[in-house]
Scaffold this active site. Structure first.
Site, short mmCIF file in Angstrom:
data_model
loop_
_atom_site.label_atom_id
_atom_site.label_comp_id
_atom_site.label_asym_id
_atom_site.label_seq_id
_atom_site.Cartn_x
_atom_site.Cartn_y
_atom_site.Cartn_z
N SER A 52 -26.45 -31.91 -3.31
CA SER A 52 -26.63 -31.59 -1.89
C SER A 52 -26.02 -30.22 -1.58
O SER A 52 -26.45 -29.22 -2.15
CB SER A 52 -26.05 -32.70 -1.02
OG SER A 52 -26.44 -32.56 0.33
N HIS A 86 -30.77 -35.76 4.54
CA HIS A 86 -31.84 -35.89 3.54
C HIS A 86 -32.90 -36.91 3.96
O HIS A 86 -33.35 -37.72 3.16
CB HIS A 86 -31.26 -36.23 2.16
CG HIS A 86 -30.33 -35.17 1.64
ND1 HIS A 86 -30.78 -33.94 1.21
CD2 HIS A 86 -28.97 -35.15 1.51
CE1 HIS A 86 -29.73 -33.21 0.83
NE2 HIS A 86 -28.63 -33.92 1.02
#
Length: 313
Positions: free
Chosen positions: A96, A205
């Site tokens: 991430s 996400h």
């Protein structure tokens, strides 16, 4: 065998959840490059990020707008300290927000530009979270395909998707609260061993981050970026990215897309990587890599003791 005797090393960088009060303190006290990078970060951000990392308070450090810059800076510093001692990586990857530290390590952009990008990303994701709400949960004990099936079967309750394929038995889901809760119930019925609601401010996400992704695309377009000097595995594809244009497109998509960590690690292993070094706070990624493969060497290094241990015979 000393670490430097390894044939192919991949450096990997953690994402949100790995932060802790005190991170980077002993590196800043011992290495001038660490102190200088923290000072530079403080100037760019307009507040004492170093003070927040070293002393907290924890509730401020765990705010998305602070956590992401703190992780980028701490990870970049750990990388520079290890590199100064002789660490040479053939590949890099990050989970991430950790992908930004991976790209910095690969020479895609300067420390200053990387920090500005991460700060903007954090602000945009925090804004989208406040506007859209949402939740995330880790599902343990089911395969990625089983978790995907659970999210599909819960989609009549709202938006819910697989956000992170972290290991063969751990997948994080993200979306609207009711849909996430329904997917968790379905996963439990399918045999999930454990469900862990995550303490996050929004549905990262997932499609609920689309406004952040759109704005991030514009920010990235205006940022100077160069081709990587070593291959970086992109979260969104689980494959190598090296050109500046490809990186910009992938980073924008990453905000709403799935973190394909299993694919990323498997790609590196297929490319000959036999040693993974997690640089930055915590050891979350080391644990995930060990669950993906038992055939590789894995180290975590975020302070003086652990970085020095990398080079011990």
């Amino acid at each position: 065998m000393g670490l430097l005797e390894s044939s192919k090393i991949a450096v990997i960088f953690p994402g949100q959840g790995s932060q802790s009060v005190g991170m980077g303190l002993d590196l800043a006290n011992t290495h001038s490059i660490a102190a200088e990078m923290f000072a530079k970060a403080n100037d760019i951000l307009g507040f004492s990020l170093s003070g927040l990392c070293f002393e907290g308070p924890e509730d401020e450090l765990t705010r998305t707008v602070n956590t992401q810059p703190a992780l980028f800076v701490s990870s970049a510093i750990a990388y520079e300290v290890a590199r100064a001692k002789g660490l040479e990586a053939s590949f890099s990857a990050g989970h991430s927000v950790g992908e930004y530290a991976a790209l910095y390590a690969a020479g895609a952009f300067s420390f200053e530009d990387g920090l500005r990008l991460v700060r903007k990303r954090a602000e945009l994701m925090d804004k989208a979270a406040r506007e859209n709400g949402g939740a995330m949960a880790a599902i343990l004990g089911l395969s990625p395909d089983q978790v995907k099936e659970a999210t599909i079967n819960a989609s009549d309750a709202g938006v819910v998707v697989a956000a992170n394929f972290n290991s063969p038995i751990q997948t994080v889901i993200s979306g609207q609260l009711e849909a996430v809760e329904k997917a968790c119930v379905i996963a439990k019925e399918m045999g999930a061993k454990r469900i862990v609601p995550l303490k996050v401010s929004g549905a990262f996400h997932s499609p609920l981050m689309q406004s952040a992704a759109d704005e991030m695309r514009s920010v990235l377009a205006g940022t100077t970026m160069t081709d990587c000097r070593i291959p970086v595995v992109a979260n969104i594809t689980g494959d190598f990215e090296q050109s500046a244009d490809e990186i910009k497109a992938n980073l924008a998509r990453q905000v709403v897309g799935t973190v394909r960590w299993i694919d990323s690690i498997e790609k590196l292993i297929l490319s000959g990587v036999d040693t993974f070094v997690e640089l930055g706070p915590g050891n979350v990624l080391a644990g995930l890599v060990k669950r993906i493969s038992t055939q590789v060497n894995v180290y975590s290094a975020g302070d003086n003791a652990s970085i020095n241990a990398l080079f011990a015979e």
